[in-house]
Design an enzyme around this catalytic site. Structure first.
Site, PDB file in Angstrom:
ATOM      1  CE1 TYR A 232       0.031   2.432  10.125  1.00 13.27           C
ATOM      2  CE2 TYR A 232       0.656   0.017  11.251  1.00 13.27           C
ATOM      3  CZ  TYR A 232      -0.305   1.231   9.638  1.00 13.27           C
ATOM      4  OH  TYR A 232      -1.162   0.350   9.916  1.00 13.27           O
TER       5      TYR A 232
ATOM      6  CG  HIS B 159      -2.319  -1.475   1.458  1.00 17.25           C
ATOM      7  ND1 HIS B 159      -2.003  -1.721   2.890  1.00 17.25           N
ATOM      8  CD2 HIS B 159      -1.961  -2.318   0.856  1.00 17.25           C
ATOM      9  CE1 HIS B 159      -2.805  -2.760   3.034  1.00 17.25           C
ATOM     10  NE2 HIS B 159      -2.639  -2.959   1.644  1.00 17.25           N
TER      11      HIS B 159
END
Length: 473
Positions: free
Chosen positions: A129, A66
């Site tokens: 993240y 992605h």
């Protein structure tokens, strides 16, 4: 134990961060994100606003690939992965792939537009993240994907994808050959109908150029509702520059509304979306008692126009990511002093022009070039003076030179004083000395051109029949 370090990869902007693990019999500790140290070593100061976690119960869980509209810093709390990244950004590195087996002792910085995927190599792998934008359905609509199994990527997944746990959506992503590249970050030019706005639109053909009819920056609701997704830079070339009209009741309101209210609205959107905002200021923020002006001189405006620009400068300075460009005597594609003098010369008019105001011309193309230089070189944020270089002149000097360059006599221009010129007129007070020091802009690698050379080129273009356009703020 490894030292904290930041190193580059074959994908531009993708960085690997080696993280020291401080361990003993109890386990380990690490500084997973340490802004001051990491930025000093070369990691972009990407201003994260959201922290996401992905827990993977079994080895073989595989996710991606992605490309998202934000930057992110990837790391592990526990476990191990094979990370895979593919550059899907428009440009020469499109399709470039980088892989790394990653544990808790490393992190990877991924800029927007680079596709991210990974495969858990150990059970109970916790993947973390940091991102610098908030997730939303609007943002998700701008994702770009590529298929995990595309042989063109050359990713050697340790656990074959036929044995891996993959979502149906990830299995259906397109092959690289069918991917539409992730678009580059957008720049928006506000006030694109004026002299500087036109020059900027010419210098940045891929930018979104908005005139007042496209976006009224004094309308807070309209500014907030504009689709800012993917915009990383706003250049504000809109201003109320009718210096004398600003001294009237209606002009004063209009000047404050656009020059201050409009900037306040742009500052708000830039702050909330971490957009770099470029503003353009003026010599009119000074009273002109100094013969030249540095970037750090305290403002001391004499009139309403200067007061509104000084107020706007103060608003802009509250943004960490801003450039404030101070300039003077702007000449470009639109109504301006040089065009007026050339027109008077062509009609045989012999004007009286003030010879007790001192400064330098600035040509809009050069002003645009200087702004682009600051942006493209990632110069330090802050205030920069930008005008032409060369001798300081008066308006009378400029007028005489225009008459000469158009084949007329310099003596057709009569010098006069500001006081005499203003008799019977409602004029705003003007700084006597408008020259701006140029050391700072030169120190970052931009060389302002010599004023007389640019004036010769400009007048030559006028004589060749370049159409005159009226300025729009």
């Amino acid at each position: 134990m490894r030292e904290l370090s930041v190193r580059t990869t074959n994908i531009p902007g993708v960085l690997v961060i080696d993280l020291p693990l401080h361990g003993d019999s109890r386990g380990w500790f690490k500084e997973n994100w340490q802004r001051a140290k990491m930025v000093a070593l070369g990691l972009p100061d990407f201003e994260p606003v959201q922290n996401n976690m992905s827990y993977n119960e079994e080895a073989g869980v595989t996710r991606g690939l992605h490309a998202e509209p934000w930057d992110k810093l990837i790391s592990l709390a526990t476990g191990r992965i094979l990370g895979a990244w593919v550059d899907l950004r428009e440009g020469p590195s499109f399709g470039e792939t980088f892989t790394l087996e990653l544990g808790p002792d490393q992190a990877v910085y991924i800029p927007r537009g680079v596709a991210n995927g990974y495969q858990a190599l150990e059970p109970r792998t916790a993947y973390s993240y940091l991102v610098n934008d908030h997730w939303s359905l609007e943002a998700k609509a701008s994702y770009t994907f590529v298929n995990l199994a595309d042989p063109a990527l050359g990713i050697a997944w340790p656990i074959p994808l036929t044995e891996a746990t993959i979502s149906d959506a990830d299995r259906e992503h397109p092959m690289l050959a069918d991917v539409t590249p992730f678009p580059p970050a957008k720049t928006v030019i506000v006030g694109a109908g004026g002299q500087l706005g036109r020059a900027l639109a010419k210098a940045l053909p891929d930018a979104v150029a908005l005139t007042h009819a496209d976006l009224d920056i004094t309308d807070a609701a309209a500014v907030a509702a504009y689709p800012w997704q993917g915009v990383t830079t706003i250049i504000n070339a809109a201003a109320h520059t009718a210096v004398d009209a600003a001294e009237s009741e209606t002009g004063r309101i209009a000047a404050w509304r656009l020059n201050v209210g409009g900037v306040a609205n742009l500052v708000e959107v830039a702050r909330s979306r971490r957009i770099t905002l470029v503003g353009v200021s003026t010599d009119y923020v000074f009273d002109g008692t100094s013969t030249d002006h540095g970037e750090d001189e305290p403002v001391s405006p004499l009139g309403v126009y200067g007061q509104t620009k000084a107020a706007a400068d103060a608003l802009l300075a509250t943004l960490p990511r801003h450039y404030l460009i101070r300039t003077s005597w702007v000449i470009g594609d639109g109504k301006n002093f040089v065009r007026t003098m050339a027109d008077l010369a062509s009609r045989g008019v012999k004007p009286a022009v003030v010879d007790d105001q001192y400064g330098r011309l600035t040509f809009a193309d050069d002003l645009a070039a200087g702004i682009l230089h600051l942006l493209h070189t990632n110069a330090a944020f802050g205030t920069y003076n930008l005008t032409c270089d060369g001798p300081i002149v008066t308006w009378c000097d400029v007028a005489k030179r225009v008459f000469e360059l158009t084949g007329h006599e310099a003596s057709d221009v009569t010098p006069t004083t500001t006081q005499a010129y203003g008799q019977g007129k409602t004029l705003a007070a003007r700084p006597v000395h408008s020259a701006l020091l140029l050391d700072k802009i030169k120190a970052v690698g931009f060389t302002p051109p010599e004023g007389d050379a640019r004036l010769r080129e400009y007048v030559s273009a006028l004589l060749e029949g370049e159409p005159t356009a009226s300025a729009e703020n």
